[in-house]
Design an enzyme around this catalytic site. Structure first.
Site, PDB file in Angstrom:
ATOM      1  N   GLY A  75     -38.256  -9.008 -31.321  1.00 54.59           N
ATOM      2  CA  GLY A  75     -38.395  -7.987 -30.296  1.00 54.59           C
ATOM      3  C   GLY A  75     -38.182  -6.567 -30.770  1.00 54.59           C
ATOM      4  O   GLY A  75     -39.031  -5.699 -30.564  1.00 54.59           O
ATOM      5  N   LYS A 115     -26.570  -8.697 -35.168  1.00 52.35           N
ATOM      6  CA  LYS A 115     -25.624  -9.767 -35.485  1.00 52.35           C
ATOM      7  C   LYS A 115     -26.008 -10.625 -36.674  1.00 52.35           C
ATOM      8  O   LYS A 115     -27.132 -11.112 -36.764  1.00 52.35           O
ATOM      9  CB  LYS A 115     -25.523 -10.690 -34.270  1.00 52.35           C
ATOM     10  CG  LYS A 115     -24.707 -10.136 -33.140  1.00 52.35           C
ATOM     11  CD  LYS A 115     -24.702 -11.162 -32.077  1.00 52.35           C
ATOM     12  CE  LYS A 115     -23.616 -10.994 -31.052  1.00 52.35           C
ATOM     13  NZ  LYS A 115     -23.758 -12.073 -30.071  1.00 52.35           N
ATOM     14  N   GLY A 125     -38.168 -15.438 -30.719  1.00 50.61           N
ATOM     15  CA  GLY A 125     -37.352 -16.635 -30.955  1.00 50.61           C
ATOM     16  C   GLY A 125     -38.099 -17.670 -31.768  1.00 50.61           C
ATOM     17  O   GLY A 125     -37.543 -18.296 -32.687  1.00 50.61           O
ATOM     18  N   ARG A 185     -48.235  -9.374 -23.853  1.00 49.33           N
ATOM     19  CA  ARG A 185     -48.428 -10.826 -23.987  1.00 49.33           C
ATOM     20  C   ARG A 185     -49.695 -11.314 -23.297  1.00 49.33           C
ATOM     21  O   ARG A 185     -50.317 -12.266 -23.750  1.00 49.33           O
ATOM     22  CB  ARG A 185     -47.212 -11.569 -23.425  1.00 49.33           C
ATOM     23  CG  ARG A 185     -46.046 -11.472 -24.360  1.00 49.33           C
ATOM     24  CD  ARG A 185     -44.881 -12.226 -23.813  1.00 49.33           C
ATOM     25  NE  ARG A 185     -43.858 -12.391 -24.825  1.00 49.33           N
ATOM     26  CZ  ARG A 185     -42.609 -12.696 -24.569  1.00 49.33           C
ATOM     27  NH1 ARG A 185     -42.213 -12.888 -23.328  1.00 49.33           N
ATOM     28  NH2 ARG A 185     -41.742 -12.845 -25.544  1.00 49.33           N
TER      29      ARG A 185
HETATM   30  P1  AMP Z   1     -31.215  -7.783 -32.853  1.00 51.55           P
HETATM   31  O1  AMP Z   1     -31.640  -8.127 -31.459  1.00 51.55           O
HETATM   32  O2  AMP Z   1     -30.131  -8.626 -33.408  1.00 51.55           O
HETATM   33  O3  AMP Z   1     -32.383  -7.634 -33.788  1.00 51.55           O
HETATM   34  O4  AMP Z   1     -30.534  -6.355 -32.741  1.00 51.55           O
HETATM   35  C1  AMP Z   1     -31.206  -5.211 -32.346  1.00 51.55           C
HETATM   36  C2  AMP Z   1     -30.212  -4.207 -31.897  1.00 51.55           C
HETATM   37  O5  AMP Z   1     -29.322  -3.915 -32.948  1.00 51.55           O
HETATM   38  C3  AMP Z   1     -30.826  -2.885 -31.485  1.00 51.55           C
HETATM   39  O6  AMP Z   1     -30.614  -2.691 -30.119  1.00 51.55           O
HETATM   40  C4  AMP Z   1     -30.072  -1.862 -32.302  1.00 51.55           C
HETATM   41  O7  AMP Z   1     -29.666  -0.733 -31.550  1.00 51.55           O
HETATM   42  C5  AMP Z   1     -28.839  -2.612 -32.750  1.00 51.55           C
HETATM   43  N1  AMP Z   1     -28.293  -2.072 -34.001  1.00 51.55           N
HETATM   44  C6  AMP Z   1     -28.951  -1.811 -35.127  1.00 51.55           C
HETATM   45  N2  AMP Z   1     -28.135  -1.264 -36.046  1.00 51.55           N
HETATM   46  C7  AMP Z   1     -26.922  -1.160 -35.468  1.00 51.55           C
HETATM   47  C8  AMP Z   1     -25.664  -0.658 -35.905  1.00 51.55           C
HETATM   48  N3  AMP Z   1     -25.502  -0.157 -37.132  1.00 51.55           N
HETATM   49  N4  AMP Z   1     -24.629  -0.735 -35.039  1.00 51.55           N
HETATM   50  C9  AMP Z   1     -24.782  -1.225 -33.785  1.00 51.55           C
HETATM   51  N5  AMP Z   1     -25.959  -1.718 -33.320  1.00 51.55           N
HETATM   52  C10 AMP Z   1     -27.004  -1.682 -34.159  1.00 51.55           C
END
Ligand code: AMP
Length: 410
Positions: free
Chosen positions: A367, A211, A390, A35
């Site tokens: 991220g 999520k 974000g 950054r």
């Molecule tokens: P996000 O911050 O919502 O973009 O989520 C990123 C995180 O999602 C990373 O740490 C990944 O390890 C996790 N992730 C990706 N695919 C899966 C999965 N199939 N099951 C559990 N966690 C996951």
């Protein structure tokens, strides 16, 4: 050319809002200076013009006033190295040049330090969030900050979604010709606008990560813009279950099943193709040494979980990405932090890079997808890597970002 590039800063004191909210270890060393690096060209242009620079940032989330742990004095060394070391003969810097520091962002010390600042000098102000007024968007606090310089430059895309004193309110105290985006912010805004408002079709959005709930608004907004939406990562299993699939113990938000169905229905109506992974790499536990199998994503046995997209899904996704002219990527396809579950994310990163080499415009943000392109050494093979997770998500949700609006409204 942007307003910033055209402006001659000679004799001006530029007050720059930067996002130097970087990770720091126990010994107060900056562990990732991305950054800070991203804002160096903005600072250098002002200094090279013969102006001086006053930097304002936040660091961490201090709850109750000033604490040493969150003092931005810990950043001086990194900033100094990035600005001066290795460039001894460039841009008129001499070895006496230093980064000056004011241990308060307002008050007598800051006012004095700013007033005696000479052309070519850089002054770093103490953490803005040592004052609650910053996050509250307090007008009096913003006005005090504004008095320190005569031109306001916002180069903090990472905080553009916050209506804070230094990111938005402060702009009211500068005339239109004396407030502008810095080079980083300008590049971020231009690439985000290019994807959302001037996209060439086919436009594929690749959305992954853990999520559904974090990304619903983005997906809904993209249904009005994209031709294809690839959904991977943990969030895909909520969609697969909503469609009647058996997902074993894969990640699932049961309270979002109806939302997932609504999105699938809306996509049909809008003629947008949503692509879910046909197969998955499944594991018998969430661990680097788990046993793994390849399995269709909608018949995952009990006790097993999908932790990456499978080879069939990867092939299909790659083909779609290869045909795209605009690509937006947010979120990994699997648990790419573990070697056994990184292949899908790596293949998608390579496909995005290959498509970019073929002329597509690709924007990677958020991220974990940024971490992924860095991990696979592909960051310089995509069109743009956003620094603001974000802020980028909110932009693609269709929201007006206060940090952008405050500059653009005049
Ligand atoms: P996000 O911050 O919502 O973009 O989520 C990123 C995180 O999602 C990373 O740490 C990944 O390890 C996790 N992730 C990706 N695919 C899966 C999965 N199939 N099951 C559990 N966690 C996951």
């Amino acid at each position: 050319m942007s307003k910033f590039s055209d402006f001659n800063f000679s004799g001006h004191k530029a007050l720059i809002r930067v996002d130097f909210n970087v990770p720091i270890d126990m010994d107060f060393n900056v562990t990732d200076n991305t950054r800070i690096t991203a804002t160096i060209p903005t600072i250098k242009k002002i200094l090279a013009d013969g102006g001086s620079v006053i930097l304002m940032t936040h660091l961490g989330r201090p709850k109750d006033g000033a604490v040493d742990k969150y003092s931005v004095k810990h950043l001086i060394n990194s900033l100094y190295k990035l600005l001066y070391v290795g460039h001894p003969n460039s841009d008129n810097y001499n070895e006496n040049t230093k980064v000056l520091f004011a241990d308060d962002c307002i008050g007598t010390q800051a006012v004095l330090a700013a007033s005696i600042l000479k052309p070519g000098e850089v002054l770093l102000l103490e953490n803005l969030r040592f004052y609650k007024e910053e996050e509250k968007g307090d007008k009096v606090f913003a006005e005090k900050l504004s008095k320190l310089g005569d031109v306001y430059v916002n180069d903090a895309f990472g905080t553009a979604h916050r209506a804070h004193a230094s990111t938005a309110v402060i702009a009211n105290f500068f005339p239109a010709e004396k407030k502008m985006f810095g080079l980083l912010m300008n590049a971020e805004v231009l690439s985000a606008e290019k994807v959302l408002h001037q996209s060439q079709k086919p436009f594929t959005a690749i959305i992954g990560g853990a999520k559904v709930s974090d990304k619903i608004l983005v997906i809904e907004n993209l249904l009005h813009r994209a031709t294809d939406i690839i959904i991977g990562g943990g969030m895909a299993y909520t969609f697969l279950k909503a469609r009647g699939g058996k997902i074993g113990s894969s990640l699932c938000e049961d309270d979002r099943l109806q939302t997932a169905l609504n999105i699938l229905e809306m996509a049909k109506q809008k003629n947008v193709s949503i692509h879910l992974p046909e197969d998955s790499v499944i594991a018998d536990k969430f661990a680097a040494d788990a046993n793994t199998e390849i399995c269709p994503s909608d018949v995952i046995p009990d006790g097993w979980m999908g932790l990456d997209i499978g080879p069939k899904a990867t092939g299909i996704f790659n083909e779609i990405i290869g045909k795209s002219k605009t690509i937006l990527w947010n979120g990994p396809m699997g648990v790419f932090e573990m070697e056994k579950f990184q292949a899908g994310t790596k293949a998608v990163a390579e496909a995005v890079a290959a498509s970019t080499a073929n002329g597509a415009f690709s924007l990677v943000g958020g991220g974990d997808s940024v971490a992924a392109v860095n991990k696979f050494n592909l960051a310089n093979k995509v069109s743009y890597v956003s620094t603001g997770g974000g802020a980028m998500l909110e932009y693609f949700e269709g929201k007006t970002l206060p940090g952008i609006a405050a500059i653009k409204k005049d």
